[in-house]
Scaffold this active site. Structure first.
Site, PDB file in Angstrom:
ATOM      1  N   ASN A 127      41.519  39.544  37.358  1.00  0.00           N
ATOM      2  CA  ASN A 127      42.425  38.700  38.132  1.00  0.00           C
ATOM      3  C   ASN A 127      42.057  37.245  37.867  1.00  0.00           C
ATOM      4  O   ASN A 127      40.912  36.940  37.558  1.00  0.00           O
ATOM      5  CB  ASN A 127      42.282  39.012  39.627  1.00  0.00           C
ATOM      6  CG  ASN A 127      43.249  38.197  40.473  1.00  0.00           C
ATOM      7  OD1 ASN A 127      44.403  37.992  40.093  1.00  0.00           O
ATOM      8  ND2 ASN A 127      42.782  37.702  41.610  1.00  0.00           N
ATOM      9  N   HIS A 129      42.244  33.423  39.743  1.00  0.00           N
ATOM     10  CA  HIS A 129      42.469  32.792  41.045  1.00  0.00           C
ATOM     11  C   HIS A 129      42.292  31.280  40.898  1.00  0.00           C
ATOM     12  O   HIS A 129      41.318  30.825  40.289  1.00  0.00           O
ATOM     13  CB  HIS A 129      41.477  33.350  42.067  1.00  0.00           C
ATOM     14  CG  HIS A 129      41.710  32.805  43.430  1.00  0.00           C
ATOM     15  ND1 HIS A 129      42.785  33.196  44.211  1.00  0.00           N
ATOM     16  CD2 HIS A 129      41.041  31.872  44.150  1.00  0.00           C
ATOM     17  CE1 HIS A 129      42.754  32.526  45.348  1.00  0.00           C
ATOM     18  NE2 HIS A 129      41.710  31.718  45.345  1.00  0.00           N
ATOM     19  N   ASP A 165      40.356  38.945  45.927  1.00  0.00           N
ATOM     20  CA  ASP A 165      39.692  37.796  45.291  1.00  0.00           C
ATOM     21  C   ASP A 165      38.177  37.857  45.455  1.00  0.00           C
ATOM     22  O   ASP A 165      37.535  36.863  45.836  1.00  0.00           O
ATOM     23  CB  ASP A 165      40.243  36.473  45.878  1.00  0.00           C
ATOM     24  CG  ASP A 165      41.726  36.309  45.622  1.00  0.00           C
ATOM     25  OD1 ASP A 165      42.223  36.836  44.608  1.00  0.00           O
ATOM     26  OD2 ASP A 165      42.406  35.658  46.446  1.00  0.00           O
TER      27      ASP A 165
END
Ligand code: GRF
Length: 221
Positions: A127, A129, A165
């Site tokens: 991911n 962020h 996250d």
């Protein structure tokens, strides 16, 4: 210690058989990170990698158009058709597995993934962020940074775990916050760095150079 070098084992095999890492990208929106990844693969900056499929929960996501333009499978899976997040995630996992995806990259994917996903692709879901985690997780990270009045923020590429996250950090880059920054100007400067570090992290994965030891990600030289 979980060692991706031996699990994905690309570098050992590269000279013997030409192994390609199939990547699946999940994207809900404009897809500028997807574009950076597509461009890096096309330019040969991520050798032995292929974008096998792009999946979106939003039918009109510009990311789907970006994929189709490159003749890449672009699939909308509509959350409305599923009764729970688990069922939805299972459908996405099934699609990705069907395409022999080994690495899943969330790029502006606006859904929280369920444990089903993480179990199906352990340390294989990345991911990005737009903040220096663990600071400012969740939505509107750039706004959070401005409101907190930090002097430095940035972006993080990490492996996804079961919390939002939160998983092991692969690469971070700092971006200074300027006195006259607003959300747009700060987001723009962070995004520029996102487009650099996401392909870099994917390249390291594809080269079999990421070794995960608890929270720590070691980059094998
Ligand atoms: C990026 O800022 C990313 O860090 C965050 O969502 C945004 C997606 O932008 N997770 P894009 O769709 O890749 O342009």
């Amino acid at each position: 210690m979980l060692c991706l070098r031996f699990l994905s084992n690309k570098s050992h095999h590269r000279d013997i058989i030409n192994m390609t890492t199939n990547i699946g990208v999940l994207a809900s929106g404009r897809g500028s990170n997807l574009q950076a990844i597509l461009d890096a693969v096309e330019a040969g900056e991520i050798p032995d990698a292929e974008i096998a499929v792009v999946v979106s929960d939003k039918e009109n996501a510009f990311s789907l158009q970006r994929a189709r333009k490159k003749k890449i499978d672009a699939v909308h899976i509509n959350p409305v058709d599923y009764e729970s997040r688990q069922e939805y995630d299972q459908a996405v996992v099934d699609l990705l597995k069907g395409k022999k995806v080994e690495l899943v990259c969330m790029a502006g994917y606006m859904r929280i993934i369920s444990p089903i996903f993480v179990k199906a692709f352990p340390n294989r879901v990345m991911n990005i962020h737009p903040a220096l985690l663990p600071s400012f997780p969740g939505l509107n990270a750039q706004k959070q940074a401005l409101e907190y009045a930090v002097k430095v923020t940035g972006c993080t590429v990490h492996f996804a775990d079961e919390q939002v996250d939160h998983g092991p950090i692969i690469i971070q880059t700092a971006v200074p916050v300027l006195e006259d920054d607003d959300v747009d100007s700060l987001s723009r400067r962070i995004l520029k760095q996102e487009h650099r570090i996401y392909p870099e992290a994917i390249k390291l994965f594809c080269e079999g150079r990421l070794e995960v030891d608890g929270r720590r990600v070691n980059v094998i030289k």
